[in-house]
Structure formats: C-alpha cells, structure tokens
Design a protein around this motif. Structure first.
Motif, PDB file in Angstrom:
ATOM      1  N   ARG A 230      43.586  38.329  47.008  1.00 44.14           N
ATOM      2  CA  ARG A 230      42.822  39.403  47.628  1.00 44.14           C
ATOM      3  C   ARG A 230      42.001  38.851  48.783  1.00 44.14           C
ATOM      4  NH1 ARG A 230      38.867  40.988  44.945  1.00 44.14           N
ATOM      5  NH2 ARG A 230      38.704  43.061  45.859  1.00 44.14           N
ATOM      6  N   ARG A 232      38.862  38.237  51.018  1.00 48.19           N
ATOM      7  CA  ARG A 232      37.427  38.171  50.743  1.00 48.19           C
ATOM      8  C   ARG A 232      36.614  38.831  51.844  1.00 48.19           C
ATOM      9  NH1 ARG A 232      37.932  37.469  45.564  1.00 48.19           N
ATOM     10  NH2 ARG A 232      38.991  35.532  44.982  1.00 48.19           N
ATOM     11  N   ARG A 266      32.463  32.374  47.093  1.00 51.96           N
ATOM     12  CA  ARG A 266      33.172  32.824  45.894  1.00 51.96           C
ATOM     13  C   ARG A 266      33.001  31.821  44.761  1.00 51.96           C
ATOM     14  NH1 ARG A 266      34.442  37.740  44.110  1.00 51.96           N
ATOM     15  NH2 ARG A 266      35.955  37.574  42.434  1.00 51.96           N
ATOM     16  N   ASP A 270      31.498  32.616  41.150  1.00 56.86           N
ATOM     17  CA  ASP A 270      32.139  32.328  39.863  1.00 56.86           C
ATOM     18  C   ASP A 270      31.156  31.632  38.915  1.00 56.86           C
ATOM     19  OD1 ASP A 270      34.450  33.434  40.762  1.00 56.86           O
ATOM     20  OD2 ASP A 270      35.394  31.530  41.323  1.00 56.86           O
ATOM     21  N   GLN A 273      28.776  34.134  37.739  1.00 59.84           N
ATOM     22  CA  GLN A 273      29.410  35.029  36.775  1.00 59.84           C
ATOM     23  C   GLN A 273      29.418  34.403  35.374  1.00 59.84           C
ATOM     24  OE1 GLN A 273      33.857  36.254  36.718  1.00 59.84           O
ATOM     25  NE2 GLN A 273      32.831  37.726  38.041  1.00 59.84           N
ATOM     26  N   ALA A 329      43.452  45.314  37.402  1.00 59.18           N
ATOM     27  CA  ALA A 329      42.482  44.340  37.905  1.00 59.18           C
ATOM     28  C   ALA A 329      42.044  44.675  39.314  1.00 59.18           C
ATOM     29  CB  ALA A 329      43.086  42.934  37.858  1.00 59.18           C
ATOM     30  N   ASP A 333      38.266  45.116  40.479  1.00 62.59           N
ATOM     31  CA  ASP A 333      37.732  44.203  41.495  1.00 62.59           C
ATOM     32  C   ASP A 333      37.093  44.986  42.631  1.00 62.59           C
ATOM     33  OD1 ASP A 333      38.520  42.004  40.092  1.00 62.59           O
ATOM     34  OD2 ASP A 333      40.359  41.667  41.231  1.00 62.59           O
ATOM     35  N   ASP A 337      33.305  44.689  43.791  1.00 72.24           N
ATOM     36  CA  ASP A 337      32.971  44.362  45.181  1.00 72.24           C
ATOM     37  C   ASP A 337      32.041  45.399  45.786  1.00 72.24           C
ATOM     38  OD1 ASP A 337      34.499  42.081  45.125  1.00 72.24           O
ATOM     39  OD2 ASP A 337      36.279  43.016  46.000  1.00 72.24           O
ATOM     40  N   PRO A 354      33.602  40.371  33.979  1.00 72.60           N
ATOM     41  CA  PRO A 354      34.905  40.862  33.517  1.00 72.60           C
ATOM     42  C   PRO A 354      35.087  40.524  32.042  1.00 72.60           C
ATOM     43  CG  PRO A 354      35.111  39.567  35.535  1.00 72.60           C
ATOM     44  CD  PRO A 354      33.734  39.319  34.999  1.00 72.60           C
ATOM     45  N   LEU A 359      35.320  45.873  32.762  1.00 75.92           N
ATOM     46  CA  LEU A 359      34.281  45.294  33.591  1.00 75.92           C
ATOM     47  C   LEU A 359      32.939  45.796  33.058  1.00 75.92           C
ATOM     48  CD1 LEU A 359      33.410  43.741  36.191  1.00 75.92           C
ATOM     49  CD2 LEU A 359      33.480  45.954  37.364  1.00 75.92           C
TER      50      LEU A 359
END
Length: 546
Positions: A230, A232, A266, A270, A273, A329, A333, A337, A354, A359
């Motif tokens: 995907r 960014r 990112r 992560d 997250q 997904a 996502d 976002d 997730p 989610l």
C-alpha cells in the motif's frame, strides 16, 4: 539549455548559411543524421537535422523535391543541411522553394565542412546538456536532502522542490488528505485532485500517473510513496510544461527522500502499535493503573479524558467466502489511516490495534479521530447505497459483490470501564452487521427497538416453526387462531379488550386460546411462552417485525 539550429548557425567553425526557414531556428536539435535515401522517414525519430547531398534525389525536379521535403517535415525532422559543391554546385532552387513552403529550415553546408563535424558539434552539445542536467539534479538532491533533515522536514522539502521545478508541489498522507503544499496556494489546487490520488493509492507502490484533464492550466504528475503493498503517501507536482531531465532528477530525489521518511515513520508506528496493544490488553484485563504506566506520554493523555472504544470489521460481498476474510484488510487499513491522519492534524492521540480480522481503536470522545471514523462510515454507507442490495445469509443487507465496513462505537468511558466499553462496541458492531449499516453507536442500540434485531434468517425459521401448526389450522378454515393470539397478547391477556378488537365474544376468544395451548402443547400462563410467541409474531409480520 538544449542545442538549437540557431546555435549551430552561430558555430563559427561550421560556417553554415540559412537558405530557408529563418523564423524556425530556435527549435531544439536532438541529433544530426546523414542519409541519401529517397525515403529516410522510417529511420527518423523526430528532432533530427537531416544532412543530404541529393545523391539519389533529383533536387531539380520540383514535384519530387516538394514530396520529399513535405514527408520529412511531417516526420518531425527539424531542418535540412545541404552539402554545396558535392553533387550540385549550388543549392537547387526547387529545394529552397519546397523548404520555404513547409517552413522547414534549410542550411547550406560549405564543401570544406564535413557532415561529421556537424554531427560532432550536435553530439557535444547534447552531452553538455545532459551533463548540466545531471549536475543540476545532483545539486537539487543535495539541497532537498538538507531540507528533509531540517526542522521543517517535508514542508521545507516541498518548498525547495517547487522552486526547482518552477511550479508547485503537494504531499498527501496515506488517507489521501493534503498535509503540506508549496507555495501555500497550491493546497487548494491539490485538494481538487482527491479522486486521482485515490485511484493511484489503490495501485501497489511505486506507481505514477499524469493528470491530463485538470481544472488548471498546469500539468500535474502524481508519484506514490512507499515500498510495500500500500502507498504510504502521494507526491503531486504541477508545472507549466513536461519535466525536463534536471527537473525529473529533482522529483525522483524528492520521492526517494519522502519514501524514506514515510517508511521510517511507519517503523515508529509499528513500535507504537505494539505498545498500544499492550496498553489495550491491560485495560481490558481491568488493570488501568498498569495501563497508564505503560502508556506514558504517548497514550497517557488519551486515558486522562473520556474516550470511546471502536471495534470495526470488514463486510465482504456475497461472492466472498466469509463476511470478514483477509480481503478486508484494505478497508480496515483505510479506516485506520483516516483516523490517524485526522488525529495527527489536531495533535490528539489515537490507539489503534489490529486484532485478527478486526480493528480496535481508542479515540478521544468528540475528537477529530472519532469524527473521521463517522465520516469514513458515512462514505461506506453511501457507496453501499449506490450498489444493488441483496439479503445475506445472516439476514443483513450486504453491498452486492463489493466490500464495506461495519463499526461499533461505545459510549464515552474511562480506563476503569474499558472492558465494559469493549462489550458495548461489540454489541453495537453486531447490530451494525445485522442492520447492514456501516456505523452503530451503543447509545443507538439502547435507545432503539429490539424488533430490528429479529431480521435474521435463524429467528425467522424459529418463528415459522413455532407458528406453523396454528397457521395450518387456520388454513383449513377452523378458526383464526393466529390473529386471535396476536390480539390477546397485544392486550396483555385482557379478554374483553382483545375480544372487542376481534369483534367476537370473550367466550369465543377463551375457546380459541385453549385451542392454541392444545395445538402448541404449551401453557399461555408461562411468561416465557407468551414472550416467544409475541416475538415470533413480530418476526414474521414484516421486514422488521412491524
């Protein structure tokens, strides 16, 4: 600056003379090529100076010469160089007239100037131009790198890029929102490209596109950012003309630097997250103090004020194997976002985790992330409304063969009641899936009616089975037991009122209720039996039990 016919004419060593097309000498020359073919067009690419001696061309035949000149001009040849004193002592007049008719520059090449000298001059000029472009590109790369490492980061990089391109530049985040633009007015221009940016974001990175049909007078080029499945983000640049070599070097440098920035961000996301998942696990386990300690400054502010719990799932179309398979997904996502981008613009914290095909998100009550969630769900409802609807196996309305989202939103709460908020969000999510809606808040579940929850094939099957014997009895013309049961239950067992509604004597109604008990083998004195019968009647009386 590209080499032109004028620069060749001004080259003192070549001593070329202009015989026709004096007004078209500013055209760039890509190459110089000698050919004596009657039809050299198949070997031309356009932009060449064609050098000839008219070895095979009868340059004194006006018609043949006119056809030759017209054909090479239409092929994109920018000029003719004729060798004087080789096959013809002078330049044939039909050739001069044909060149003037086409507006094609015709240069006289003296005998002492070999064609190879002209080719070398053009080649040297092309090489010098390419060297200048590469040098300018490297200088732009260094300048853009310094800008990317400055305190302003991407904003300063865009400003430098726009200056190099003599145009404008804009940066979109993963949700498609404009996060920076240079100059400032470019933000309005970039906002009108939302649909084009959205289509580019759907393609795997890296990808690019040129927007040909725009509202402005500029040429817009879009470049996706990122290295994964995907994008960014997206970089947009607008210029008055197609990008040259140096400008393209600068743009590619900006894409590389912005990609590094987004991928680094990112990696940080992560890590955040994983920390957020630990905080959420502690909250749901009833350990708010430990959750606060782990949250620290990153999520601590979110836990200090009322927040809402969001639980979202993808809803797939009928052709998909499960309501929320791995294909969901992408839409989850997109939801994450959208909330992240909205929260980043206002500086508020958002905790997104997730969880398999789900989610789970903690958002500030009344904050930008909560509003973005509602807006995303509204768009999903609008898309679903634009497609043919069908009835899924679970009784909910599904959006044809497309993919949507179902979101459950809890009531405002605090860390002590996080587990209860999660249950509320799950309950709201269940209602959203059953009703075919993209978003349901828990307050709506509590304030609404239970009857829409009966719109389920399993409930209908139970209701039909429970009432089947009574309906078969009525179908044989032995009494209206179903209508009598409905009236009696609606009047809470009041015989006189129910009998009046039916227009029968109360003794007749009593007899009918005894028959209901005999046929069903169940007592109407049992409150559970009365409840099941009433719900069965409501479930089978209309689309939503009306």
């Amino acid at each position: 600056m590209p080499h032109t016919l004028a620069s060749l004419v001004n080259h003192t060593a070549l001593k070329l003379t202009v015989l026709a097309g004096e007004g078209h000498l500013d055209v760039p020359v890509r190459w110089a090529h000698a050919s004596e073919l009657i039809d050299p067009v198949p070997y031309m690419e356009g932009g060449e100076l064609l050098l000839i001696t008219a070895l095979k061309l009868d340059a004194e035949d006006a018609e043949a010469t006119r056809r030759y000149v017209r054909r090479v001009a239409e092929a994109g040849v920018v000029g003719l160089g004729f060798a004087v004193g080789v096959n013809y002592e002078g330049v044939p007049q039909p050739l001069v007239e044909a060149a003037r008719e086409q507006g094609l520059p015709l240069l006289g090449v003296p005998r002492r100037t070999p064609f190879i000298a002209i080719s070398k001059a053009v080649s040297a000029a092309v090489a010098a131009d390419q060297y200048r472009a590469v040098t300018a590109g490297f200088e732009a790369q260094r300048e853009l790198t310094r800008a990317a490492l400055s305190a302003e980061g991407p904003a300063e990089l865009l400003a430098r890029l726009a200056a190099h391109l003599d145009g404008w530049a804009a940066l979109y985040d993963a949700s498609g929102a404009v996060v920076a633009a240079a100059p400032d007015w470019a933000a309005r221009r970039a906002a009108r490209l939302g649909d084009d940016v959205g289509r580019l974001r759907e393609r795997p990175a890296p990808a690019s596109s040129v927007v040909s049909d725009t509202d402005g007078d500029d040429r817009v080029e879009l470049q996706s950012l990122g290295t994964g499945r995907r994008a960014r983000g997206v970089l947009a640049v607008g210029t008055a003309a197609p990008l040259g070599t140096a400008e393209r070097y600068a743009m590619h440098s900006a894409v590389a630097l912005l990609t590094l920035t987004t991928e680094r961000s990112r990696a940080l996301q992560d890590a955040e997250q994983r920390l957020g998942a630990a905080v959420l696990k502690m909250l749901l386990a009833g350990e708010p103090d430990h959750a606060r300690a782990v949250a620290g400054r990153l999520y601590g502010g979110l836990l200090d004020a009322p927040f809402r719990m969001v639980v979202a799932e993808a809803v797939a179309g009928e052709e998909q194997a499960s309501p929320a398979g791995t294909g969901g997904a992408g839409i989850l996502d997109g939801l994450a976002d959208a909330m992240d981008s909205a929260a980043a613009r206002t500086g508020e914290a958002v905790l997104a985790v997730p969880d398999g095909c789900r989610l789970i998100v903690l958002v500030a009550d009344g904050g930008a992330a909560a509003d973005a969630c509602a807006a995303y769900a509204a768009e999903a409802d609008a898309r679903a409304g634009a497609r043919p609807r069908s009835r899924g196996r679970a009784g909910r309305a599904e959006a044809g063969h497309g993919e949507g989202v179902a979101v459950g939103l809890s009531a405002p709460t605090g860390p002590m009641a996080a587990a209860n908020a999660y249950r509320q969000a799950e309950q709201a999510l269940s209602v959203a899936r059953r009703r075919g809606r993209a978003l349901v808040e828990h307050e709506d579940v509590a304030a609404g009616s239970v009857l829409p929850l009966l719109a389920d094939d399993a409930v209908r099957a139970f209701a039909d089975g429970l009432l089947r014997a009574l309906r078969e009895h009525d179908a044989r013309g032995r009494g209206d037991l179903v209508a009598s049961l409905r009236a009696w239950l609606a009047r809470h067992g009041q015989w006189d009122a129910a009998a009046a509604d039916l227009g029968v004597h109360r003794h007749t109604l009593r007899y009918r209720m005894r028959r209901v008990e005999e046929i069903l083998g169940r007592s109407l004195d049992d409150a559970d039996v009365r409840m099941e019968l009433w719900l069965a009647l409501k479930a089978t009386s209309g689309p939503q039990g009306e």
